[in-house]
Design an enzyme around this catalytic site. Structure first.
Site, PDB file in Angstrom:
ATOM      1  CD  GLU A 110      -3.172  -3.286   8.715  1.00  0.00           C
ATOM      2  OE1 GLU A 110      -2.976  -2.940   7.546  1.00  0.00           O
ATOM      3  OE2 GLU A 110      -2.322  -3.892   9.395  1.00  0.00           O
ATOM      4  CG  HIS A 226       2.763   4.023   9.439  1.00  0.00           C
ATOM      5  ND1 HIS A 226       2.188   4.162  10.680  1.00  0.00           N
ATOM      6  CD2 HIS A 226       2.315   2.845   8.944  1.00  0.00           C
ATOM      7  CE1 HIS A 226       1.426   3.105  10.918  1.00  0.00           C
ATOM      8  NE2 HIS A 226       1.487   2.288   9.886  1.00  0.00           N
ATOM      9  NE  ARG A 266      -0.792   2.913   6.785  1.00  0.00           N
ATOM     10  CZ  ARG A 266      -0.076   1.871   6.429  1.00  0.00           C
ATOM     11  NH1 ARG A 266       0.794   1.972   5.449  1.00  0.00           N
ATOM     12  NH2 ARG A 266      -0.207   0.727   7.052  1.00  0.00           N
ATOM     13  CG  HIS A 325       5.286   3.282   6.102  1.00  0.00           C
ATOM     14  ND1 HIS A 325       6.039   2.472   6.917  1.00  0.00           N
ATOM     15  CD2 HIS A 325       4.215   2.533   5.706  1.00  0.00           C
ATOM     16  CE1 HIS A 325       5.448   1.282   7.027  1.00  0.00           C
ATOM     17  NE2 HIS A 325       4.354   1.288   6.288  1.00  0.00           N
ATOM     18  NE  ARG A 360       1.715   0.978   1.417  1.00  0.00           N
ATOM     19  CZ  ARG A 360       1.856   0.195   2.488  1.00  0.00           C
ATOM     20  NH1 ARG A 360       1.350  -1.014   2.497  1.00  0.00           N
ATOM     21  NH2 ARG A 360       2.505   0.615   3.548  1.00  0.00           N
TER      22      ARG A 360
END
Ligand SMILES: Cc1cc2nc3c(=O)[nH]c(=O)nc-3n(C[C@H](O)[C@H](O)[C@H](O)COP(=O)(O)OP(=O)(O)OC[C@H]3O[C@@H](n4cnc5c(N)ncnc54)[C@H](O)[C@@H]3O)c2cc1C
Length: 383
Positions: A110, A226, A266, A325, A360
């Site tokens: 990811e 997100h 992100r 998110h 994060r």
């Protein structure tokens, strides 16, 4: 409405990964009452698609995972928390596997991760984890569960948290619960925003209740958006898992032009998308160049949900927008979940351990929720 009183050793508020796993651990040391405001499975946990970030391949290392976490968090993370939680990664995966989470053999990648390190169950990992934890919790005799029971207020005496008041829809009564230790595992705050990937239950109750009794909060300004939520009028802001980008999904505008490294963290991807949208463009996630049968098999949840909303992931680029998110900040805790108030503990998304810093790293939150609840603070073992 009638009123009832109860007295317990451990009061756990919330039934996502953090609350359920804490209850399992605490049950070795005494009676647990777990209350949750809707059905036991209603949580952000059950919606998680991507998986759990942890070092499980020979090519990878704890050092690399730590560096990726710090980099994504713009080096504002608390280093001791990062080290503690990332080092626990392999044990977290073993623990989840031991209670029946049947992880796929492959690892996903990811955004922000320098290696493939996402352990997953198809694209419905959270659901598999939530189900396994619930099954386990239901087997344990000294865990008592009250569904449809919403904590409304924490109680405090002589500076110590002593339990909570709650409304129990199940019994149509108000509850006064006295507890030796009160555990907040109430999840995030996404529903305070108009566009969010979060479930209905994510209304930040734990944050509000702890603030009202004077608990210290930290990093509340760090709210993660997100980048790839479905953007279609009248349809839910459904999340398109980051694992799609890990497997080659492209972010494009209406002319088919790429404009950002899809595997950047992100916050960077979000700001590129916002810039594009603010200059009058539309933005899409494109997975049409990938093998169609494999897409349907690997991303079955995303594929079938999008179909329900009128989109075909294998045939057309999907319109996307950033959506609220994840709360990176929260109730300030040490690595064992202790808050600034005696008697009050917090775990999972509602807690701010310092792991995430300003942003994060993908799939580090389920890791954090389980890693911090696999053990108990010393003083709780001898309560
Ligand atoms: C769509 C989506 C996809 C995600 N994908 C991933 C992923 O792939 N990997 C990853 O690591 N993270 C992912 N995340 C983030 C991750 O799922 C959450 O951060 C994590 O599950 C939080 O767990 P938790 O136990 O802290 O909270 P939750 O799972 O949200 O549980 C909170 C619980 O508290 C209860 N509650 C709330 N208020 C009260 C109250 N007043 N009284 C009683 N009960 C209350 C709720 O009903 C719920 O049971 C995703 C999140 C979303 C929304």
């Amino acid at each position: 409405m009638k009123s009832e009183s109860r007295s317990v050793k451990f009061l756990v508020i919330g039934s996502g990964a953090a609350g359920l796993n804490f209850a399992i651990t605490a049950s070795q040391y005494g009676e647990v009452l777990l209350i949750t405001k809707k059905k036991i499975s209603d949580s952000a946990t059950e919606m998680a698609q991507g998986g759990v970030a942890a070092v499980t391949s020979k090519k990878d290392s704890v050092g690399k995972h730590i560096e990726d976490t710090l980099k994504a968090g713009h080096y504002t993370n608390k280093k001791s928390a990062v080290k503690y939680i990332i080092e626990k990664g392999p044990a977290v995966i073993r623990h989840l596997a031991s209670i029946g989470v049947n992880f796929d053999k492959t690892l996903h990648r990811e955004g922000g991760h320098s290696e493939r390190r996402i352990s997953h169950v198809g694209d419905h990992t959270g659901d598999a984890i939530e189900k396994a934890l619930i099954k386990q919790v239901r087997k344990i005799k000294n865990i008592h569960i009250l569904e449809h029971t919403r904590a409304t207020k924490l109680t405090k005496k002589n500076g110590k948290i002593t339990g909570c008041h709650a409304i129990c829809e199940q019994k149509n009564c108000t509850l006064r619960i006295a507890a030796k230790a009160t555990i907040l595992a109430t999840g995030g705050i996404g529903r305070k925003f108009q566009a969010t990937t979060n479930p209905e239950v994510s209304t930040g109750d734990g944050i509000d209740m702890s603030k009202a009794v004077g608990a210290k909060l930290m990093d509340m300004k760090y709210i993660q958006f997100h980048p790839t939520a479905l953007s279609a009028p009248g349809k839910p802001t459904f999340l398109l898992t980051e694992a799609l980008r890990g497997e080659g999904a492209r972010i494009i505008d209406e002319n088919g032009a790429r404009f950002i490294d899809e595997l950047a963290p992100r916050d960077i991807v979000c700001s590129a998308i916002n810039k594009k949208r603010n200059s009058g463009h539309k933005v899409f996630l494109d997975f049409t160049h990938k093998d169609k049968a494999k897409t349907k098999a690997t991303f079955s949840h995303v594929y079938s949900t999008l179909k329900k909303y009128g989109f075909d992931l294998t045939k057309e680029p999907i319109p996307i927008e950033p959506a609220a998110h994840y709360l990176c900040g929260g109730i300030a805790t040490d690595i064992c979940g202790r808050t600034s108030l005696p008697g009050l503990y917090a775990y999972g998304e509602t807690a701010r351990t310092g792991l995430h810093g300003a942003n994060r790293l993908a799939s580090n939150s389920l890791l954090e929720a389980i890693a911090t609840t696999m053990d108990m603070p010393k003083e709780l073992r001898t309560l």
